[in-house]
Design a protein around this motif. Sequence first.
Motif, PDB file in Angstrom:
ATOM      1  N   ALA B 201      37.176  58.031 101.361  1.00 13.68           N
ATOM      2  CA  ALA B 201      37.920  57.203 102.308  1.00 13.68           C
ATOM      3  C   ALA B 201      39.351  57.679 102.447  1.00 13.68           C
ATOM      4  O   ALA B 201      39.939  58.231 101.525  1.00 13.68           O
ATOM      5  N   GLU B 203      42.904  55.933 103.488  1.00 13.43           N
ATOM      6  CA  GLU B 203      43.475  54.603 103.682  1.00 13.43           C
ATOM      7  C   GLU B 203      44.675  54.664 104.616  1.00 13.43           C
ATOM      8  O   GLU B 203      45.486  55.580 104.542  1.00 13.43           O
ATOM      9  N   THR B 207      43.292  49.499 106.882  1.00 14.44           N
ATOM     10  CA  THR B 207      42.061  50.139 107.352  1.00 14.44           C
ATOM     11  C   THR B 207      41.631  51.249 106.397  1.00 14.44           C
ATOM     12  O   THR B 207      42.461  51.992 105.874  1.00 14.44           O
ATOM     13  N   LYS B 209      39.071  54.524 106.436  1.00 14.00           N
ATOM     14  CA  LYS B 209      38.196  55.384 107.242  1.00 14.00           C
ATOM     15  C   LYS B 209      37.218  56.042 106.279  1.00 14.00           C
ATOM     16  O   LYS B 209      37.635  56.729 105.346  1.00 14.00           O
ATOM     17  N   THR B 232      35.043  52.622 110.024  1.00 10.91           N
ATOM     18  CA  THR B 232      36.235  52.047 109.419  1.00 10.91           C
ATOM     19  C   THR B 232      35.991  50.603 108.989  1.00 10.91           C
ATOM     20  O   THR B 232      35.265  49.857 109.645  1.00 10.91           O
ATOM     21  N   THR B 234      38.174  47.282 108.383  1.00  7.10           N
ATOM     22  CA  THR B 234      39.501  46.738 108.668  1.00  7.10           C
ATOM     23  C   THR B 234      39.575  45.304 108.152  1.00  7.10           C
ATOM     24  O   THR B 234      38.634  44.532 108.343  1.00  7.10           O
ATOM     25  N   TRP B 242      33.478  45.882 109.601  1.00  3.43           N
ATOM     26  CA  TRP B 242      33.044  47.276 109.448  1.00  3.43           C
ATOM     27  C   TRP B 242      32.437  47.772 110.768  1.00  3.43           C
ATOM     28  O   TRP B 242      31.431  47.222 111.238  1.00  3.43           O
TER      29      TRP B 242
END
Lengths: 179, 264
Positions: B201, B203, B207, B209, B232, B234, B242
């Motif tokens: 991920a 960050e 959020t 990703k 993502t 959030t 998601w």
Amino acid sequence: MVAREVYTEGLTLKDTAFRCIEEIVIDRGNCLDTWDTVTNSRIDKLHPKIKCSVKNFINDVEKTMGIKLRIIQGYRTYAEQDVLYRQRPKITNARGGESNHNFGLAIDVAEIKNGTIDWEEQETVLSKIAPIGKKWGLAWGGEWKSFVDKPHFEMTFGKTTRDLRDLLETHNDYTKIPL
Amino acid sequence: MDKIKSSVLLIGLVVLFSCKYKERLQDKDPMVKKDSLFLIKDTVIFGESTQGTEVKLFKKINNNDSIIKVETFGEMGNSNHTFIFNEKLLNVVHITNYYQEPIYVNSTPKIRKKEKESLTASNKDKFTDLLYEYKSLFIHTEHKKNKVLLSQKWFGSYSFTMNEESDDWRDVHDISITINKDSINYLAKGYQLYESYRLYAIESNDTLKLTFKKDLNNANNWALKKTKNFGTITFDNKNYNWVCPYIDINFNDGKNSTYILKKE
């Protein structure tokens, strides 16, 4: 989760859900020698645990696609790997015991047509036959990200080369490594 | 005249030897300056290549950019990646050489084909994924010093049930993401379904990703061939939402949806 429900609710409630399982035919192959004596002798040197998968793979490709595969590289000794390591220009980062070929768990294949290999053609041929290799449990080098190695297939049973080296030290013979 | 000739020859020899000595020093000392790069660390890995991958991390001395050079050998060729990055990936050069035939003892591979690729919008995700993988080889030691890649607020288990209202229980799938300081794991379970992946991920504020990193179950899922984008997550101060292209393709007939995650 399904098994628990069957257990608690009774088989009759779920028997329809399992009907499709009966339709799955598991092909375990017949582990026969391949069309090619060179390939058969190379298979003989592989780890016993992968011999049948490799035979079934090559026979399946011949039967379903009419493509005759030959194993062009199979088992490679530590000494042979060390020779490769010392070669210049450099062709490998792997010393003896650092390649899956050194444990009889990897092969490289190519199609033989009129007795020869056309490496230009292998680009497309190997992509076509790869799903059959995977069907027989072999991982395909053509799906690797850092270098796409299409002729390469291997079956390592989740072991790293370090694991395999340690096992070889205990068992002395690569064909006796428990997998 | 002879004296001048021999003096010139002597000076020439001194210059030549001092250059050779300098070269030899550079070969021996990994921290010696080489084209304004400092070699920080190097390692050889044996994973997705038959003949090993050498990864070297350099630091540029004139700015804060870092460089990772990757040299991978296979049976049929070799590949060289050069990643230049700072906070983000700045540039990539990827050269692949294909041999005429596979290597064997005492063979001298001839190069049949050479391909060169640079960073573009279409391959940016692919190269960013690769850079992350190679970078993590060196960041690993920093983990030991308790450095984490994500802020702690994200640690925990997130889950939702796909097709919860479906009449057919076989369509119901339990999907979860577990985030801790060392790893991010995705798990999908259900009727004839078991998918277990390692993700990574990036960050940014509230959020995350997510991108596919590794199949822990070697299931060769068809949907992964379509996308490795896990979208993502959030946080909107109430829900964890998601948006996930992979789930859309795999379980939702390609329709875009937002999945509300329950955090534990």
